[in-house]
Design a protein around this motif. Structure first.
Motif, PDB file in Angstrom:
ATOM      1  N   MET A   1       0.814  -1.213   0.000  1.00 17.86           N
ATOM      2  CA  MET A   1       0.000   0.000   0.000  1.00 17.86           C
ATOM      3  C   MET A   1       0.849   1.266   0.000  1.00 17.86           C
ATOM      4  N   LYS A   2       2.039   1.184   0.618  1.00 17.00           N
ATOM      5  CA  LYS A   2       2.906   2.354   0.676  1.00 17.00           C
ATOM      6  C   LYS A   2       3.427   2.750  -0.697  1.00 17.00           C
ATOM      7  N   LYS A   3       3.432   1.798  -1.634  1.00 15.63           N
ATOM      8  CA  LYS A   3       3.935   2.079  -2.974  1.00 15.63           C
ATOM      9  C   LYS A   3       2.888   2.738  -3.868  1.00 15.63           C
ATOM     10  N   LEU A   4       1.645   2.742  -3.418  1.00 14.05           N
ATOM     11  CA  LEU A   4       0.585   3.349  -4.222  1.00 14.05           C
ATOM     12  C   LEU A   4       0.646   4.869  -4.132  1.00 14.05           C
ATOM     13  N   PRO A   5       0.277   5.566  -5.190  1.00 16.75           N
ATOM     14  CA  PRO A   5       0.269   7.032  -5.144  1.00 16.75           C
ATOM     15  C   PRO A   5      -0.889   7.542  -4.299  1.00 16.75           C
ATOM     16  N   ASN A   6      -0.774   8.756  -3.833  1.00 18.25           N
ATOM     17  CA  ASN A   6      -1.882   9.415  -3.166  1.00 18.25           C
ATOM     18  C   ASN A   6      -3.024   9.588  -4.168  1.00 18.25           C
ATOM     19  N   ASN A   7      -4.226   9.216  -3.778  1.00 17.52           N
ATOM     20  CA  ASN A   7      -5.367   9.248  -4.699  1.00 17.52           C
ATOM     21  C   ASN A   7      -5.561  10.620  -5.330  1.00 17.52           C
ATOM     22  N   ASN A   8      -5.488  11.673  -4.531  1.00 16.49           N
ATOM     23  CA  ASN A   8      -5.744  13.015  -5.050  1.00 16.49           C
ATOM     24  C   ASN A   8      -4.634  13.469  -6.002  1.00 16.49           C
ATOM     25  N   GLN A   9      -3.389  13.109  -5.676  1.00 17.92           N
ATOM     26  CA  GLN A   9      -2.281  13.444  -6.564  1.00 17.92           C
ATOM     27  C   GLN A   9      -2.370  12.653  -7.866  1.00 17.92           C
ATOM     28  N   PHE A  10      -2.815  11.412  -7.757  1.00 13.53           N
ATOM     29  CA  PHE A  10      -3.035  10.589  -8.950  1.00 13.53           C
ATOM     30  C   PHE A  10      -4.060  11.258  -9.870  1.00 13.53           C
ATOM     31  N   THR A  11      -5.158  11.732  -9.278  1.00 15.34           N
ATOM     32  CA  THR A  11      -6.195  12.403 -10.063  1.00 15.34           C
ATOM     33  C   THR A  11      -5.640  13.645 -10.747  1.00 15.34           C
ATOM     34  N   HIS A  12      -4.872  14.425 -10.006  1.00 18.83           N
ATOM     35  CA  HIS A  12      -4.302  15.659 -10.561  1.00 18.83           C
ATOM     36  C   HIS A  12      -3.404  15.365 -11.755  1.00 18.83           C
ATOM     37  N   LYS A  13      -2.678  14.268 -11.692  1.00 16.90           N
ATOM     38  CA  LYS A  13      -1.718  13.936 -12.741  1.00 16.90           C
ATOM     39  C   LYS A  13      -2.373  13.302 -13.964  1.00 16.90           C
ATOM     40  N   TYR A  14      -3.401  12.486 -13.741  1.00 11.19           N
ATOM     41  CA  TYR A  14      -3.909  11.668 -14.835  1.00 11.19           C
ATOM     42  C   TYR A  14      -5.339  11.983 -15.295  1.00 11.19           C
ATOM     43  N   CYS A  15      -6.098  12.743 -14.529  1.00  5.12           N
ATOM     44  CA  CYS A  15      -7.524  12.888 -14.841  1.00  5.12           C
ATOM     45  C   CYS A  15      -7.942  14.352 -15.007  1.00  5.12           C
ATOM     46  N   ASP A  16      -8.813  14.590 -15.978  1.00  4.74           N
ATOM     47  CA  ASP A  16      -9.352  15.948 -16.136  1.00  4.74           C
ATOM     48  C   ASP A  16     -10.720  15.972 -16.816  1.00  4.74           C
ATOM     49  N   ARG A  17     -11.322  14.801 -17.051  1.00  4.31           N
ATOM     50  CA  ARG A  17     -12.610  14.762 -17.764  1.00  4.31           C
ATOM     51  C   ARG A  17     -13.744  14.427 -16.784  1.00  4.31           C
ATOM     52  N   PHE A  18     -14.067  15.390 -15.958  1.00  5.61           N
ATOM     53  CA  PHE A  18     -15.099  15.186 -14.946  1.00  5.61           C
ATOM     54  C   PHE A  18     -16.451  15.671 -15.462  1.00  5.61           C
ATOM     55  N   SER A  19     -17.509  15.137 -14.874  1.00  7.08           N
ATOM     56  CA  SER A  19     -18.846  15.565 -15.280  1.00  7.08           C
ATOM     57  C   SER A  19     -19.319  16.724 -14.408  1.00  7.08           C
ATOM     58  N   SER A  20     -20.542  17.143 -14.635  1.00  4.56           N
ATOM     59  CA  SER A  20     -21.081  18.322 -13.951  1.00  4.56           C
ATOM     60  C   SER A  20     -21.522  18.047 -12.521  1.00  4.56           C
ATOM     61  N   THR A  21     -21.685  16.760 -12.172  1.00  9.17           N
ATOM     62  CA  THR A  21     -22.413  16.431 -10.949  1.00  9.17           C
ATOM     63  C   THR A  21     -21.588  15.574  -9.997  1.00  9.17           C
ATOM     64  N   LEU A  22     -21.519  16.013  -8.749  1.00  9.63           N
ATOM     65  CA  LEU A  22     -20.761  15.320  -7.711  1.00  9.63           C
ATOM     66  C   LEU A  22     -21.701  14.973  -6.563  1.00  9.63           C
ATOM     67  N   VAL A  23     -21.628  13.727  -6.098  1.00 10.13           N
ATOM     68  CA  VAL A  23     -22.450  13.266  -4.974  1.00 10.13           C
ATOM     69  C   VAL A  23     -21.515  12.934  -3.817  1.00 10.13           C
ATOM     70  N   VAL A  24     -21.691  13.590  -2.663  1.00 15.33           N
ATOM     71  CA  VAL A  24     -20.724  13.449  -1.571  1.00 15.33           C
ATOM     72  C   VAL A  24     -21.374  12.955  -0.281  1.00 15.33           C
ATOM     73  N   ASP A  25     -20.513  12.422   0.584  1.00 16.24           N
ATOM     74  CA  ASP A  25     -20.959  11.982   1.906  1.00 16.24           C
ATOM     75  C   ASP A  25     -19.728  11.716   2.764  1.00 16.24           C
ATOM     76  N   GLY A  26     -19.945  11.557   4.059  1.00 19.16           N
ATOM     77  CA  GLY A  26     -18.880  11.186   4.979  1.00 19.16           C
ATOM     78  C   GLY A  26     -19.146   9.801   5.542  1.00 19.16           C
ATOM     79  N   LYS A  27     -18.079   9.008   5.705  1.00 22.24           N
ATOM     80  CA  LYS A  27     -18.218   7.644   6.251  1.00 22.24           C
ATOM     81  C   LYS A  27     -17.277   7.492   7.436  1.00 22.24           C
ATOM     82  N   TYR A  28     -17.862   7.298   8.619  1.00 22.41           N
ATOM     83  CA  TYR A  28     -17.052   7.157   9.825  1.00 22.41           C
ATOM     84  C   TYR A  28     -16.510   5.738   9.957  1.00 22.41           C
ATOM     85  N   PHE A  29     -15.331   5.643  10.582  1.00 19.64           N
ATOM     86  CA  PHE A  29     -14.719   4.338  10.826  1.00 19.64           C
ATOM     87  C   PHE A  29     -13.956   4.401  12.149  1.00 19.64           C
TER      88      PHE A  29
END
Length: 264
Positions: A1-29
């Motif tokens: 798991m330590k070798k995996l990139p940070n999810n948000n940094q991964f998105t910044h580097k590889y992704c830019d085709r997002f849609s208009s709508t975001l659905v959010v929530d919080g999940k406690y653990f």
């Protein structure tokens, strides 16, 4: 798991085709030594079925949600429509980061709040009134503005003599912009069932873990979990999303000119 990139940094580097709508929530653990646990703040791109940004925080409040939404500004992505439950901190934080965003309050969460206020679970007095409301605020169909106003006027005509009903109808009127924010966005959602479904899948995994040994380990594990979800092919999608079966969420949002690295 330590070798995996940070999810948000991964998105910044590889992704830019997002849609208009975001659905959010919080999940406690649960985290060992943390009385109230920690919370995963996350959201799913509704039309692309991808999870571009996550944040781990001690709780859901204005500051933590503001930090979550700030990542989207780094991605140069400003959602047009945000779908969420009736959590004030989410709405305030979203508006602070995206002044033009339209916020759609989940129909199911909104109606559940009305049921609690009317005590329909333990008292039958206002059940007929609540059933009338459920025909107006119904996620299975979208009323035209004309019909919406007409049905509310009929509700007022029949129940304006009751002070409790008047207060509920005033609440519905006050929330009108957030109950009809979806207008103008084709096939926009009215409820948060997509992110709640992801919460359910995550909970199934968390049940076997019971509690993380530390916050740092929780960050690593959840980061890996989300990346794995993004790299997994969707199955069981129906209706307008049937075409997404056999595809990965990250393939829907990745930049056209990049080749995604292999992690799994």
């Amino acid at each position: 798991m330590k070798k995996l990139p940070n999810n948000n940094q991964f998105t910044h580097k590889y992704c830019d085709r997002f849609s208009s709508t975001l659905v959010v929530d919080g999940k406690y653990f649960k985290v060992k030594g943390e009385k109230y646990g920690y919370c995963l703040l996350w959201g799913v791109d509704y039309f692309k079925h991808d999870i571009p940004v996550i944040t781990i925080a001690p709780s859901e409040n204005y500051q933590t949600w503001a930090r979550y939404f700030s990542y989207f500004r780094l991605l140069s992505h400003h959602p047009t429509l945000l779908v969420c439950d009736d959590h004030v901190a989410i709405k305030m934080a979203a508006r602070s980061r995206f002044p033009e965003v339209r916020i759609q309050t989940c129909f199911n969460h909104f109606k559940e709040g009305l049921r609690r206020n009317l005590r329909t679970r333990s008292d039958t007095t206002y059940i007929p009134f609540m059933k009338r409301i459920e025909t107006i605020i119904n996620s299975s169909h979208k009323l035209s503005l004309e019909n919406y106003n007409s049905w509310l006027q009929a509700l007022w005509r029949d129940y304006h003599h009751d002070q409790v009903c008047l207060e509920v109808m005033a609440t519905i009127q006050r929330y009108k912009p957030e109950l009809r924010a979806y207008e103008g966005i084709k096939q926009a959602p009215l409820i948060t069932n997509m992110i709640e479904g992801l919460n359910g899948h995550l909970q199934a995994r968390l049940t076997s873990i019971q509690s993380f040994e530390s916050v740092n380990y929780a960050r690593l594990w959840l980061n890996g979990y989300v990346l794995k979800r993004r790299y997994s092919k969707w199955t069981g999608c129906t209706g307008k999303f049937k075409k997404l079966n056999g595809t990965r969420g990250v393939d829907q949002t990745k930049k056209y000119d990049v080749v995604l690295p292999t992690y799994f």
